[in-house]
Design a protein around this motif. Sequence first.
Motif, mmCIF file in Angstrom:
data_model
loop_
_atom_site.group_PDB
_atom_site.id
_atom_site.type_symbol
_atom_site.label_atom_id
_atom_site.label_comp_id
_atom_site.label_asym_id
_atom_site.label_seq_id
_atom_site.Cartn_x
_atom_site.Cartn_y
_atom_site.Cartn_z
ATOM 1 N N GLN A 136 0.800 -1.225 0.000
ATOM 2 C CA GLN A 136 0.000 0.000 0.000
ATOM 3 C C GLN A 136 0.834 1.277 0.000
ATOM 4 O O GLN A 136 0.353 2.330 -0.385
ATOM 5 C CB GLN A 136 -0.950 0.005 1.198
ATOM 6 C CG GLN A 136 -2.015 -1.053 1.131
ATOM 7 C CD GLN A 136 -2.892 -0.872 -0.094
ATOM 8 O OE1 GLN A 136 -3.475 0.187 -0.289
ATOM 9 N NE2 GLN A 136 -2.988 -1.893 -0.919
ATOM 10 N N GLU A 153 3.320 3.373 -7.339
ATOM 11 C CA GLU A 153 1.874 3.122 -7.412
ATOM 12 C C GLU A 153 1.081 4.355 -6.952
ATOM 13 O O GLU A 153 0.080 4.744 -7.563
ATOM 14 C CB GLU A 153 1.532 1.908 -6.553
ATOM 15 C CG GLU A 153 0.103 1.469 -6.653
ATOM 16 C CD GLU A 153 -0.150 0.584 -7.851
ATOM 17 O OE1 GLU A 153 -1.324 0.490 -8.229
ATOM 18 O OE2 GLU A 153 0.790 0.002 -8.412
ATOM 19 N N ALA A 154 1.530 4.976 -5.877
ATOM 20 C CA ALA A 154 0.844 6.164 -5.341
ATOM 21 C C ALA A 154 0.896 7.328 -6.331
ATOM 22 O O ALA A 154 -0.100 8.028 -6.526
ATOM 23 C CB ALA A 154 1.455 6.566 -4.008
ATOM 24 N N ASN A 212 1.208 7.126 -9.627
ATOM 25 C CA ASN A 212 0.299 6.792 -10.730
ATOM 26 C C ASN A 212 -1.156 6.994 -10.328
ATOM 27 O O ASN A 212 -1.969 7.507 -11.109
ATOM 28 C CB ASN A 212 0.524 5.356 -11.197
ATOM 29 C CG ASN A 212 1.828 5.182 -11.929
ATOM 30 O OD1 ASN A 212 2.403 6.142 -12.441
ATOM 31 N ND2 ASN A 212 2.330 3.960 -11.975
ATOM 32 N N ASP A 213 -1.492 6.598 -9.111
ATOM 33 C CA ASP A 213 -2.866 6.733 -8.623
ATOM 34 C C ASP A 213 -3.274 8.196 -8.521
ATOM 35 O O ASP A 213 -4.329 8.603 -9.007
ATOM 36 C CB ASP A 213 -2.993 6.027 -7.274
ATOM 37 C CG ASP A 213 -4.435 5.786 -6.879
ATOM 38 O OD1 ASP A 213 -5.292 5.641 -7.775
ATOM 39 O OD2 ASP A 213 -4.696 5.729 -5.666
ATOM 40 N N ASN A 228 -3.811 9.947 -11.842
ATOM 41 C CA ASN A 228 -4.913 9.438 -12.647
ATOM 42 C C ASN A 228 -6.029 10.486 -12.647
ATOM 43 O O ASN A 228 -6.446 10.961 -11.597
ATOM 44 C CB ASN A 228 -5.408 8.121 -12.042
ATOM 45 C CG ASN A 228 -6.462 7.461 -12.887
ATOM 46 O OD1 ASN A 228 -7.312 8.110 -13.487
ATOM 47 N ND2 ASN A 228 -6.424 6.144 -12.925
ATOM 48 N N THR A 247 -9.080 10.196 -10.299
ATOM 49 C CA THR A 247 -8.840 10.124 -8.859
ATOM 50 C C THR A 247 -8.509 11.509 -8.319
ATOM 51 O O THR A 247 -7.745 12.254 -8.932
ATOM 52 C CB THR A 247 -7.658 9.170 -8.556
ATOM 53 O OG1 THR A 247 -7.953 7.887 -9.076
ATOM 54 C CG2 THR A 247 -7.387 9.073 -7.078
ATOM 55 N N ARG A 302 -12.818 8.344 -6.314
ATOM 56 C CA ARG A 302 -12.499 7.677 -7.575
ATOM 57 C C ARG A 302 -13.749 7.453 -8.409
ATOM 58 O O ARG A 302 -14.762 7.005 -7.890
ATOM 59 C CB ARG A 302 -11.914 6.294 -7.304
ATOM 60 C CG ARG A 302 -10.547 6.287 -6.774
ATOM 61 C CD ARG A 302 -9.977 4.863 -6.888
ATOM 62 N NE ARG A 302 -8.557 4.939 -6.723
ATOM 63 C CZ ARG A 302 -7.938 4.773 -5.564
ATOM 64 N NH1 ARG A 302 -8.611 4.482 -4.504
ATOM 65 N NH2 ARG A 302 -6.638 4.884 -5.497
ATOM 66 N N SER A 346 -15.129 4.910 -10.697
ATOM 67 C CA SER A 346 -14.782 3.497 -10.769
ATOM 68 C C SER A 346 -15.823 2.738 -11.561
ATOM 69 O O SER A 346 -17.008 3.032 -11.488
ATOM 70 C CB SER A 346 -14.695 2.957 -9.335
ATOM 71 O OG SER A 346 -14.704 1.581 -9.317
ATOM 72 N N SER A 392 -12.945 5.884 -1.913
ATOM 73 C CA SER A 392 -12.185 4.679 -1.561
ATOM 74 C C SER A 392 -11.591 4.837 -0.173
ATOM 75 O O SER A 392 -11.289 3.837 0.483
ATOM 76 C CB SER A 392 -11.109 4.383 -2.599
ATOM 77 O OG SER A 392 -10.165 5.423 -2.672
#
Length: 172
Positions: free
Chosen positions: A46, A51-52, A54-55, A58, A61, A79, A81, A97
């Motif tokens: 997490q 990853e963070a 990219n998130d 986005n 988001t 998000r 989704s 989320s």
Amino acid sequence: MDIVSKFTIASDEGLHNLFVLKEAQIRGMYKDSVKKEQLDKYMKQQLDEKEAINDLNNLSTQMATVYINNTPAGYAIMRQSVSRPEVLTNQKVINYSVFYIMPEHDHDETRNSLWNKCLSVTQRYDAIWIELLQTDPLIPFLESCGFKIQEQSQMKPFDKDSYILIRRRNND
């Protein structure tokens, strides 16, 4: 006490704040019900920086952070989704989320600041939905904001008892 909520981007400061808050949130959720080794492994996944980034970059988001005296006290991630509760099929919906406030900062003013910042983004949707552990202390606050428990579920990745809460637009 100076309380302000701001949108957060994938800057060094934004990522640092995200990781501090996310670690506190996850440890608080699972420390008494998940083995330490499992929790540490999940935490590592997490708190992955790539990853963070990219998130947060986005376009579907958005993250809002609430600060007390310039110190991060909570956050929400919204998000768009594809996955959603079945009852919301064919509706314009958004998912919180995350909606989290550190226990030591969980006050009406803090909750309302973060909620109002989130609502500024999500009010145009037909519905907002969120999944929370059944023990989450923010459930009564979210119910006071118009969320209703739609169904019981099992929250991934540890299959803990959870609720799916939904707030429909006509609750404004």
